[in-house]
Scaffold this motif. Structure first.
Motif, mmCIF file in Angstrom:
data_model
loop_
_atom_site.group_PDB
_atom_site.id
_atom_site.type_symbol
_atom_site.label_atom_id
_atom_site.label_comp_id
_atom_site.label_asym_id
_atom_site.label_seq_id
_atom_site.Cartn_x
_atom_site.Cartn_y
_atom_site.Cartn_z
ATOM 1 N N ARG A 111 0.828 -1.210 0.000
ATOM 2 C CA ARG A 111 0.000 0.000 0.000
ATOM 3 C C ARG A 111 0.862 1.259 0.000
ATOM 4 N NH1 ARG A 111 -4.143 -2.428 4.548
ATOM 5 N NH2 ARG A 111 -5.644 -3.379 3.095
ATOM 6 N N GLU A 112 1.906 1.245 0.804
ATOM 7 C CA GLU A 112 2.805 2.395 0.833
ATOM 8 C C GLU A 112 3.406 2.648 -0.547
ATOM 9 O OE1 GLU A 112 6.813 3.959 3.208
ATOM 10 O OE2 GLU A 112 6.430 1.816 2.990
ATOM 11 N N ASN A 113 3.784 1.565 -1.203
ATOM 12 C CA ASN A 113 4.371 1.684 -2.530
ATOM 13 C C ASN A 113 3.377 2.286 -3.522
ATOM 14 O OD1 ASN A 113 6.691 0.726 -4.419
ATOM 15 N ND2 ASN A 113 4.860 -0.081 -5.403
ATOM 16 N N GLY A 114 2.171 1.745 -3.526
ATOM 17 C CA GLY A 114 1.171 2.201 -4.478
ATOM 18 C C GLY A 114 0.749 3.638 -4.275
ATOM 19 N N LEU A 120 2.859 10.921 -6.020
ATOM 20 C CA LEU A 120 3.859 11.639 -6.810
ATOM 21 C C LEU A 120 3.290 12.051 -8.166
ATOM 22 C CD1 LEU A 120 6.877 12.522 -7.057
ATOM 23 C CD2 LEU A 120 7.319 10.276 -8.042
ATOM 24 N N LEU A 121 2.402 11.203 -8.704
ATOM 25 C CA LEU A 121 1.815 11.468 -10.021
ATOM 26 C C LEU A 121 0.539 12.311 -9.936
ATOM 27 C CD1 LEU A 121 2.268 7.888 -11.509
ATOM 28 C CD2 LEU A 121 3.555 9.938 -12.136
ATOM 29 N N GLY A 122 0.133 12.667 -8.723
ATOM 30 C CA GLY A 122 -1.065 13.481 -8.562
ATOM 31 C C GLY A 122 -2.349 12.721 -8.803
ATOM 32 N N ILE A 123 -2.328 11.409 -8.531
ATOM 33 C CA ILE A 123 -3.523 10.580 -8.706
ATOM 34 C C ILE A 123 -4.126 10.313 -7.331
ATOM 35 C CG2 ILE A 123 -4.425 8.380 -9.525
ATOM 36 C CD1 ILE A 123 -2.061 8.275 -11.478
ATOM 37 N N ALA A 124 -5.336 10.791 -7.111
ATOM 38 C CA ALA A 124 -5.993 10.646 -5.820
ATOM 39 C C ALA A 124 -6.799 9.350 -5.764
ATOM 40 C CB ALA A 124 -6.914 11.828 -5.554
ATOM 41 N N LYS A 125 -7.055 8.889 -4.558
ATOM 42 C CA LYS A 125 -7.845 7.685 -4.358
ATOM 43 C C LYS A 125 -9.217 7.855 -5.000
ATOM 44 C CE LYS A 125 -9.043 4.367 -0.706
ATOM 45 N NZ LYS A 125 -8.939 4.075 0.747
ATOM 46 N N HIS A 132 -6.177 3.671 -14.198
ATOM 47 C CA HIS A 132 -6.148 2.772 -15.352
ATOM 48 C C HIS A 132 -5.091 3.224 -16.359
ATOM 49 C CE1 HIS A 132 -7.522 0.153 -18.578
ATOM 50 N NE2 HIS A 132 -7.607 1.210 -19.360
ATOM 51 N N ALA A 133 -5.065 4.512 -16.627
ATOM 52 C CA ALA A 133 -4.096 5.040 -17.588
ATOM 53 C C ALA A 133 -2.668 4.812 -17.112
ATOM 54 C CB ALA A 133 -4.346 6.524 -17.820
ATOM 55 N N GLN A 134 -2.443 5.009 -15.813
ATOM 56 C CA GLN A 134 -1.095 4.796 -15.282
ATOM 57 C C GLN A 134 -0.723 3.316 -15.316
ATOM 58 O OE1 GLN A 134 1.389 6.759 -14.604
ATOM 59 N NE2 GLN A 134 2.691 5.062 -13.900
ATOM 60 N N ASN A 138 2.454 0.329 -18.030
ATOM 61 C CA ASN A 138 3.189 -0.934 -18.031
ATOM 62 C C ASN A 138 3.181 -1.558 -19.415
ATOM 63 O OD1 ASN A 138 4.043 -2.113 -15.205
ATOM 64 N ND2 ASN A 138 2.094 -1.061 -14.849
ATOM 65 N N PHE A 139 2.003 -1.550 -20.048
ATOM 66 C CA PHE A 139 1.816 -2.257 -21.310
ATOM 67 C C PHE A 139 2.277 -1.434 -22.509
ATOM 68 C CE2 PHE A 139 -1.689 -3.677 -18.419
ATOM 69 C CZ PHE A 139 -0.984 -4.754 -17.927
ATOM 70 N N ARG A 140 2.832 -0.285 -22.225
ATOM 71 C CA ARG A 140 3.496 0.522 -23.250
ATOM 72 C C ARG A 140 5.012 0.539 -23.002
ATOM 73 N NH1 ARG A 140 -0.444 3.088 -26.080
ATOM 74 N NH2 ARG A 140 -2.482 3.268 -25.064
ATOM 75 N N PHE A 141 5.429 -0.355 -22.110
ATOM 76 C CA PHE A 141 6.847 -0.441 -21.718
ATOM 77 C C PHE A 141 7.358 0.913 -21.208
ATOM 78 C CE2 PHE A 141 6.633 -3.998 -24.848
ATOM 79 C CZ PHE A 141 7.068 -5.024 -24.027
#
Length: 240
Positions: A111-114, A120-125, A132-134, A138-141
């Motif tokens: 959880r701490e990692n996520g 850092l990316l400005g994505i709130a809960k 999903h976009a973030q 992964n799938f765009r390497f």
């Protein structure tokens, strides 16, 4: 061949620097990585230990059109799952990378990692579209010009996954020696039924993980994210 037992590591600090500077980069530059460089790294990685020298690793290197086509296929499947979660049943990992039931302290670290990364990316809960976009990065390497897929023959035992871990770590450290960065990715595992035919893997192979490889974008904020590590005394028991 140079004597292994007589070889002296003349610059231990460089070895330590390679280990300490390895991290999961999540933003890469489009700068190409020469094939000769990748071959050199794979040759070094092949010196990793393996039980009775089985050397169970198989590697598929994707660049150019092969990389881009796979990205398109897996991103389309990932989007389909987001639109209809029941589609996820079509995509299963062949081995359990994570536990079925999370317990402390592992769930706490996860959880701490996520949330540290999302913060850092400005994505709130609750911002599911952004999450999903973030995740799809992964799938765009993460825009790396090189993607790698690692497979293992299913006939091999679980101990071969231990061997594989040493191979992957050695490869990642070899990348640091070349000024490159990596991101090992278990995220690909659920899409093995797309990936394995694409790379030409045989029917008896299973996907171990994927990996992004390239020159890290030093100006990308996401690459400022570095995970903490537990002190030695927290995971070591000394017996005398």
């Amino acid at each position: 061949m140079t004597s292994q037992v007589r070889t002296v590591v003349a610059d231990p600090a460089s070895v330590a620097a390679a280990i300490e500077s390895r991290f999961s980069a999540r933003a890469f530059l489009p700068t190409p990585v020469p094939r000769a460089t990748i071959e050199k790294m794979l040759a070094l990685a092949s010196r990793a230990a393996s039980g009775t020298n089985t050397q169970p690793w198989k590697v598929y290197v994707l660049q150019g059109a092969s990389r881009d086509t796979l990205v398109g296929k897996v991103c389309a499947a990932h989007d389909a799952i987001y639109r209809d979660p029941s589609v996820a049943a079509e995509y299963r990992e062949e081995y359990d990378y994570y536990p079925e039931k999370w317990v402390s302290p592992y769930i706490d670290r996860r959880r701490e990692n996520g949330w540290s990364l999302y913060g850092l990316l400005g994505i709130a809960k609750g911002e599911k579209d952004k999450m999903h976009a973030q995740h799809q990065r992964n799938f765009r390497f993460f825009d790396a010009p090189v993607g790698l897929m690692f497979t293992l023959d299913r006939v091999m035992g679980r101990g071969s996954l231990v061997d594989y871990g040493m191979f992957l770590q050695t490869f990642m450290l070899a990348a640091r020696a070349e000024g490159l960065h990596t991101c090992p990715q278990a995220a690909w595992n659920g899409f093995a039924k797309i990936i394995l035919p694409h790379v030409g893997a045989g029917p008896d192979e299973m996907l171990v993980c994927g990996m992004s490889l390239g020159y890290a974008d030093v100006d990308a904020p996401v690459n400022g994210f570095h995970t903490p590590r537990e002190p030695v005394q927290a995971f070591t028991t000394w017996l005398e």
